[in-house]
Design a protein around this motif. Structure first.
Motif, mmCIF file in Angstrom:
data_model
loop_
_atom_site.group_PDB
_atom_site.id
_atom_site.type_symbol
_atom_site.label_atom_id
_atom_site.label_comp_id
_atom_site.label_asym_id
_atom_site.label_seq_id
_atom_site.Cartn_x
_atom_site.Cartn_y
_atom_site.Cartn_z
ATOM 1 N N ALA A 1 71.603 -48.379 -1.162
ATOM 2 C CA ALA A 1 71.275 -47.105 -0.527
ATOM 3 C C ALA A 1 70.440 -47.243 0.734
ATOM 4 N N ASP A 2 69.902 -48.426 1.008
ATOM 5 C CA ASP A 2 69.216 -48.606 2.284
ATOM 6 C C ASP A 2 70.218 -48.728 3.418
ATOM 7 N N ASN A 3 71.383 -49.304 3.137
ATOM 8 C CA ASN A 3 72.417 -49.467 4.151
ATOM 9 C C ASN A 3 73.376 -48.285 4.211
ATOM 10 N N THR A 4 73.807 -47.804 3.061
ATOM 11 C CA THR A 4 74.814 -46.738 3.002
ATOM 12 C C THR A 4 74.375 -45.694 1.985
ATOM 13 N N SER B 1 63.007 -44.861 -0.346
ATOM 14 C CA SER B 1 62.757 -43.665 0.463
ATOM 15 C C SER B 1 64.007 -42.814 0.575
ATOM 16 N N ASN B 2 65.147 -43.462 0.809
ATOM 17 C CA ASN B 2 66.399 -42.718 0.922
ATOM 18 C C ASN B 2 66.756 -42.022 -0.387
ATOM 19 N N LEU B 3 66.569 -42.719 -1.514
ATOM 20 C CA LEU B 3 66.899 -42.117 -2.806
ATOM 21 C C LEU B 3 66.006 -40.917 -3.106
ATOM 22 N N ILE B 4 64.742 -41.020 -2.765
ATOM 23 C CA ILE B 4 63.841 -39.878 -2.950
ATOM 24 C C ILE B 4 64.262 -38.736 -2.034
ATOM 25 N N ALA B 5 64.588 -39.066 -0.790
ATOM 26 C CA ALA B 5 64.928 -38.047 0.198
ATOM 27 C C ALA B 5 66.186 -37.273 -0.169
ATOM 28 N N VAL B 6 67.172 -37.946 -0.775
ATOM 29 C CA VAL B 6 68.401 -37.239 -1.126
ATOM 30 C C VAL B 6 68.312 -36.542 -2.471
ATOM 31 N N PHE C 1 56.799 -44.042 2.736
ATOM 32 C CA PHE C 1 57.982 -43.219 2.558
ATOM 33 C C PHE C 1 58.636 -43.059 3.923
ATOM 34 N N ASP C 2 59.794 -43.701 4.109
ATOM 35 C CA ASP C 2 60.404 -43.773 5.434
ATOM 36 C C ASP C 2 61.924 -43.702 5.315
#
Length: 598
Positions: free
Chosen positions: A383-386, A62-67, A5-6
C-alpha cells in the motif's frame, strides 16, 4: 527520527466527508462490539514483499489509515539479541561483521549470512542500514515504537470531533529468527530471555499511546457502575442498552457483565481513540506471562469472534451470515466482535475481476454484521506503492448510503427542489441503501418495535417526513427510527420485503411503493445528518459555512476523510435465499470501479 503520519497527497480527499461523518454518527450509540469496521493485516499490506523498511512502512501505514482502515492485525517479533519488539521476522545482527554494499548496488533477495558475516546496504531514505536476512530485507532499529509513532502523530493532527474515528490493534506475538539461520523456526524463549519491565509490549503501548487507549481497567470500572459511567454523560453519548445485559444491586446501582461502551462515549466523552488486544501468541512464547500485560492490552481474542464464512464465485456469501429472518433477539443474533476468517482469493481471474470479487465479498460481509479482514497482498504490491486497490476495498465496508448519495442540495441541478433534499429514505431497488428525498413528499415510515435493534414494522399510511416523525408508527411500542449498523439495515430491508404488495413493491415504478422514510435528516445544517426528527440540531455547529470549512480543512490536513467512490448501489445477498430486486440482477455491482493501476 520519529516516524510521522504522512500519506500520499492523492488520498487526501474531503469530497465525501458527509458520508463518513453521517455513518459514524448514526452508529455512535451502538456498543463498539456490534459496529462493523474495516480490518487489514499489516504484514500483508505493507510487508508482503518481505521488505521491512522504516520509510516504506511509514508511508504504507499512513496510507492505510488515510483510506479508512480502522483495525490492524500486527505481527511483532521479540528479538533476544536487541531486546526489542521488531516488525522484521529475523533478529537484527549484533556482534557480527557487517559488509556494507555500495549505495548503487543492486539489492539481492537472499542474505549473505555465514560464519558471522552479514550483508547490509544503505537505506536511501535514511541514515540506517537495510540488512539482507534470508528472504527478508530489514531496516535496523525498526520496531514497535516506530509503528506507534505514526498513530501518535495521526491522533495529534486529527483532534476535531468531526474527524475522530476509533482504531483497533490486534498484536500477534512471535519470536524473531536467528540472523544466522533466518529460514529456520525461532527458538523457544525462556527465563531472562523474555521481555521484562520497559521491554514488555504493554509498557511500550502505554508509553507511546497511553492517553489515547481505552484499556481493560477502564472497561472494568465502567461496567461495575453504569450510573456513574456510561449513564453519567449527555444523552447523545449514552449507549443503546438493548445490546447488553444489565444487572442492578439492592442500592439501585446498575452494572453489566458483558456490555461495551459506544463509540461516542469512547471518542467524545472519554476522549480515547484506540483499543488494543493480543491476537495469537506463538508457542515459543508460552512462558511469557500475559497476565502482567492487561494494564492497557486486552487478553488474546478479547476483541475478536472469528466467524467462519465462505463465498460463492460471484462474491456473495454462502455461509456465515449473521442475519437470520427467524431470529430477531439480540441474544440469538450473536454479532459481538464478529470478524471473518481468511477467504482465499479467487483463481484464474484478472486483477480487475479479483478486486471486484473481493469488494463484493466485503460488501456482503458488512451487510451480514461481520467485519471483513484483508489478509492478502493485493496483486503483489504493497500500500505504500499502490494504495488504490486497498482504498477501494475499505470503501466497500461503508453500508448506509447508495451511489452518489447523499445529494448535496447546493449543487443539485434541480434548484426548485434543492432546499428540500434534506431527508433520507431507504430505497428497496437499491437493496436497502439510502437516498436523499424531498421532506414534503409522502412515504410510509420505518418503525422500530420495542426499541429492539432487529425488529421493525411499517407505517400503514404515507405521510411527510415531519408527520411521520410525529404520528406514523402504527401502535404503542413502535417508533420512527433509523438503522444504525449494516446488520440493522439488513433486518429492516428484509422486513420491508416481507410486507404486503399493497404497501411495498420493489418492482414498482411508483416511489411510494419502493421508498420508505427513515429517521435521518439534514434540515438544520445541510452537511450534517442527524436523527431525532425535524427539530434536531447539528451537534457540531449551527453555522453551515463553518461546518463545511472545518470538515474540508481538517480532512485535507489529516487525510482521514475517504473518497467514497460512486459505490455500493445494492447489497449482495446475505444468504442464498435473498430475494431478487426489481431488475432481477445481482446487487452492489454498480459502483464506479477504479480498477487496478498499471
Amino acid at each position: 527520527m520519529s516516524l510521522k503520519f504522512d500519506p500520499d497527497d492523492s488520498l487526501l480527499n474531503a469530497s465525501w466527508a458527509t458520508v463518513l461523518l453521517s455513518e459514524r454518527d448514526v452508529a455512535g450509540q451502538v456498543p463498539v462490539n456490534f459496529v462493523t469496521t474495516s480490518a487489514i493485516s499489516l504484514r500483508a499490506a505493507c510487508f508482503g514483499d518481505n521488505k521491512f523498511e522504516r520509510s516504506a512502512a511509514e508511508k504504507c501505514l499512513s496510507n492505510l489509515i488515510a483510506v479508512g482502515y480502522r483495525r490492524f492485525d500486527i505481527d511483532l517479533y521479540w528479538s533476544t539479541e536487541v531486546r526489542q519488539w521488531l516488525l522484521c521476522p529475523v533478529s537484527i545482527p549484533q556482534n557480527m561483521h557487517v559488509v556494507t554494499a555500495s549505495p548503487d548496488a543492486t539489492p539481492t533477495s537472499t542474505a549473505a549470512v555465514s560464519e558471522g558475516t552479514v550483508t547490509a546496504e544503505p537505506d536511501e531514505s535514511s541514515d540506517r542500514l537495510l540488512y539482507e536476512l534470508g528472504p527478508y530485507q530489514c531496516s535496523d532499529d525498526f520496531d514497535l515504537p516506530d509503528l506507534l509513532d505514526v498513530f501518535h502523530d495521526y491522533f495529534k493532527v486529527t483532534n476535531s470531533d468531526l474527524v475522530i474515528y476509533l482504531r483497533y490493534l490486534s498484536l500477534n506475538l512471535h519470536v524473531a529468527a536467528d540472523p544466522t539461520s533466518p529460514d529456520k523456526p525461532a527458538s523457544t524463549v525462556t527465563g531472562e530471555e523474555l521481555p521484562i519491565g520497559t521491554e514488555r509490549a504493554s509498557y511500550v503501548m502505554k508509553d507511546k499511546l497511553g492517553s489515547y487507549i481505552y484499556d481493560p481497567h477502564q472497561l472494568f470500572e465502567d461496567r461495575r457502575d453504569l450510573n456513574d459511567s456510561w449513564y453519567g454523560v449527555d444523552d447523545a453519548y449514552k449507549p443503546i442498552v438493548q445490546y447488553f445485559t444489565i444487572e442492578q444491586d439492592a442500592k439501585g446501582v446498575q452494572s453489566t457483565p458483558d456490555g461495551w461502551p459506544n463509540p461516542k462515549f469512547i471518542q467524545l466523552a472519554a476522549e480515547r481513540r484506540m483499543l488494543v488486544e493480543y491476537g495469537s501468541v506463538d508457542p515459543q512464547l508460552d512462558d511469557y506471562d500475559l497476565s502482567e500485560e492487561n494494564e492497557v492490552i486486552f487478553s488474546p481474542g478479547y476483541l475478536t469472534t472469528t466467524v467462519q464464512v465462505s463465498a460463492a464465485d460471484d462474491g456473495s456469501g454462502d455461509s456465515g451470515c449473521i442475519y437470520n429472518a427467524d431470529e430477531t433477539d439480540i441474544a440469538s443474533v450473536n454479532a459481538s466482535w464478529a470478524i471473518s476468517n481468511r477467504i482465499p482469493l479467487p483463481r484464474n481471474l484478472s486483477d480487475d475481476q479479483t478486486l471486484r470479487y473481493i469488494s463484493d465479498l466485503v460488501i456482503n460481509l458488512t451487510a451480514c454484521g461481520i467485519t471483513p479482514t484483508l489478509n492478502d497482498t493485493l496483486f503483489g504490491d504493497t500500500a505504500d506503492n499502490t494504495p488504490d486497490p486497498y482504498r477501494n476495498l475499505t470503501l466497500s465496508s461503508s453500508w448506509a448510503w447508495a451511489a452518489n448519495q447523499p445529494i448535496d442540495p447546493t449543487v443539485t441541478s434541480d434548484s426548485a427542489d434543492s432546499d428540500d433534499l434534506r431527508c433520507a429514505v431507504m430505497d428497496l431497488p437499491d437493496d436497502g441503501h439510502w437516498h436523499t428525498a424531498n421532506c414534503s413528499m409522502t412515504r410510509r415510515a420505518a418503525c422500530r418495535i420495542d426499541d429492539q435493534p432487529f425488529r421493525w414494522t411499517l407505517s400503514t399510511d404515507p405521510l411527510s417526513y415531519a408527520d411521520a416523525y410525529n404520528n406514523a408508527c402504527p401502535r404503542d411500542g413502535t417508533a420512527f427510527a433509523v438503522p444504525r449498523t449494516g446488520l440493522e439495515n439488513t433486518y429492516l430491508y428484509h422486513t420491508l420485503l416481507s410486507q404486503s404488495i399493497d404497501l411495498i413493491d420493489p418492482s414498482s415504478d411508483d416511489p411510494l411503493l419502493h421508498e420508505v422514510w427513515i429517521d435521518f435528516n439534514s434540515l438544520d445544517v445541510e452537511t450534517c445528518w442527524v436523527t431525532g426528527g425535524p427539530g434536531t440540531t447539528c451537534p457540531y455547529t449551527s453555522d453551515p459555512d463553518q461546518l463545511e470549512r472545518r470538515t474540508v480543512l481538517v480532512a485535507a490536513v489529516a487525510g482521514i476523510v475517504i473518497c467514497i467512490i460512486a459505490a455500493l448501489t445494492l447489497f449482495v445477498k446475505c444468504n442464498a435465499n435473498r430475494r431478487n430486486s426489481r431488475r432481477n440482477r445481482r446487487v452492489m455491482q454498480g459502483w464506479e470501479y477504479e480498477g487496478v493501476p498499471s
